[in-house]
Design an enzyme around this catalytic site. Sequence first.
Site, PDB file in Angstrom:
ATOM      1  N   HIS A 151      38.908  31.483  60.277  1.00 23.14           N
ATOM      2  CA  HIS A 151      39.710  33.259  59.556  1.00 23.14           C
ATOM      3  C   HIS A 151      39.917  35.312  59.711  1.00 23.14           C
ATOM      4  CE1 HIS A 151      42.449  36.221  57.147  1.00 23.14           C
ATOM      5  NE2 HIS A 151      41.167  36.066  56.700  1.00 23.14           N
ATOM      6  N   HIS A 156      41.295  38.692  62.420  1.00 21.77           N
ATOM      7  CA  HIS A 156      41.589  40.005  62.266  1.00 21.77           C
ATOM      8  C   HIS A 156      40.858  40.461  64.062  1.00 21.77           C
ATOM      9  CE1 HIS A 156      42.303  40.466  57.847  1.00 21.77           C
ATOM     10  NE2 HIS A 156      41.477  39.467  57.903  1.00 21.77           N
ATOM     11  N   GLU A 197      46.892  40.756  55.683  1.00 22.44           N
ATOM     12  CA  GLU A 197      47.511  39.334  56.292  1.00 22.44           C
ATOM     13  C   GLU A 197      48.730  38.496  56.496  1.00 22.44           C
ATOM     14  OE1 GLU A 197      44.273  37.563  56.225  1.00 22.44           O
ATOM     15  OE2 GLU A 197      43.320  39.373  54.502  1.00 22.44           O
ATOM     16  N   SER A 216      45.231  33.126  61.612  1.00 27.63           N
ATOM     17  CA  SER A 216      44.146  31.950  61.122  1.00 27.63           C
ATOM     18  C   SER A 216      45.144  30.306  60.786  1.00 27.63           C
ATOM     19  CB  SER A 216      43.646  32.389  61.131  1.00 27.63           C
ATOM     20  OG  SER A 216      43.586  32.889  59.157  1.00 27.63           O
TER      21      SER A 216
HETATM   22 CO    CO Z   1      41.493  38.117  55.653  1.00 28.03          CO
END
Ligand code: CO
Length: 300
Positions: A151, A156, A197, A216
Amino acid sequence: MQQDAWTDETPRAVNQGVAPVTYGQGDRPPRGDYARARADYTCEQDWAAYSEAEHALYRRLYERQAAQLPGLACEEFIEAVQHLGAPEQIPRFDSLSEQLHRTTGWEVVAVPGLIPEEAFFKLLSQRRFPVTQWIRRPDEFDYVVEPDLFHDLFGHVPLLFNPVFADYMQAYGAGGLKASGLNACELLARLYWYTVEFGLIATPQGVRAYGAGILSSAGELPHSVRVAQPKHVPFDLLRVMRTRYKIDAYQETYFVIDSFQQLFEATAPDFAPLYEQVRGLPEIEAGVVLPHEAPPRVLA
Ligand code: CO
Ligand code: PHE
């Protein structure tokens, strides 16, 4: 223990994003070896310790996600994802940092898992992005309760190669340190949640994802982009800060920015008066669409 409550009946409709305020889940201590961490919560990646099975799991996660990106992820993300290199092995944070540093001045640092919010904000303000050192277990292929290496890295790191987004992330970290002193971390966490997010961006080809929790997640990526209108709400800073969020289900509403520049500019002013203003207004429940946010009705 919260994790024991998860069964096969638990909906897979769960996301991969965890707000920076979530350090540990309820009474369960966070997973990871915190004894090895330094005072700033960073640790060694210990790349040599990953097993063949872990490299293979990374590759399976990567390939499933990469295959879905066209038409769902924004172009900036699709372009940048190649910086992660070949998916055969878990990337080495050092070599990723070298590239990233040359491009936007950011680095990737290893952490044992979720870290306290102050430590998190401080790293971001120093242009150091914390990536969880461990990868999920094979039985967590579709869902892992806490953010793991996949993730953090896949979701990111690519956009940290984008200069405007990279600056936004640093500004967010600095803003977090300030918010800590103003008791406003929860309000600021909502901004992180609904942009970093779970953010969507409008493009000439249609709405696309840029949020790491979406990018993700195999299930939430198509869900978020194709979910029926009017669940795509235009980004509005005050509105976002008033909105609660759910961490254990797909989001029902997503906030859509026009560009990273818009996001950067909208968040540039001093938040202190804004926090005051938000405190004087009612909170908005997750998933709610306000009347003026629905598309205009066509009257018969
Ligand atoms: Co995150
Ligand atoms: N402008 C914000 C403040 O004064 C800082 C910030 C920038 C917060 C970008 C989040 C994102 O607090």
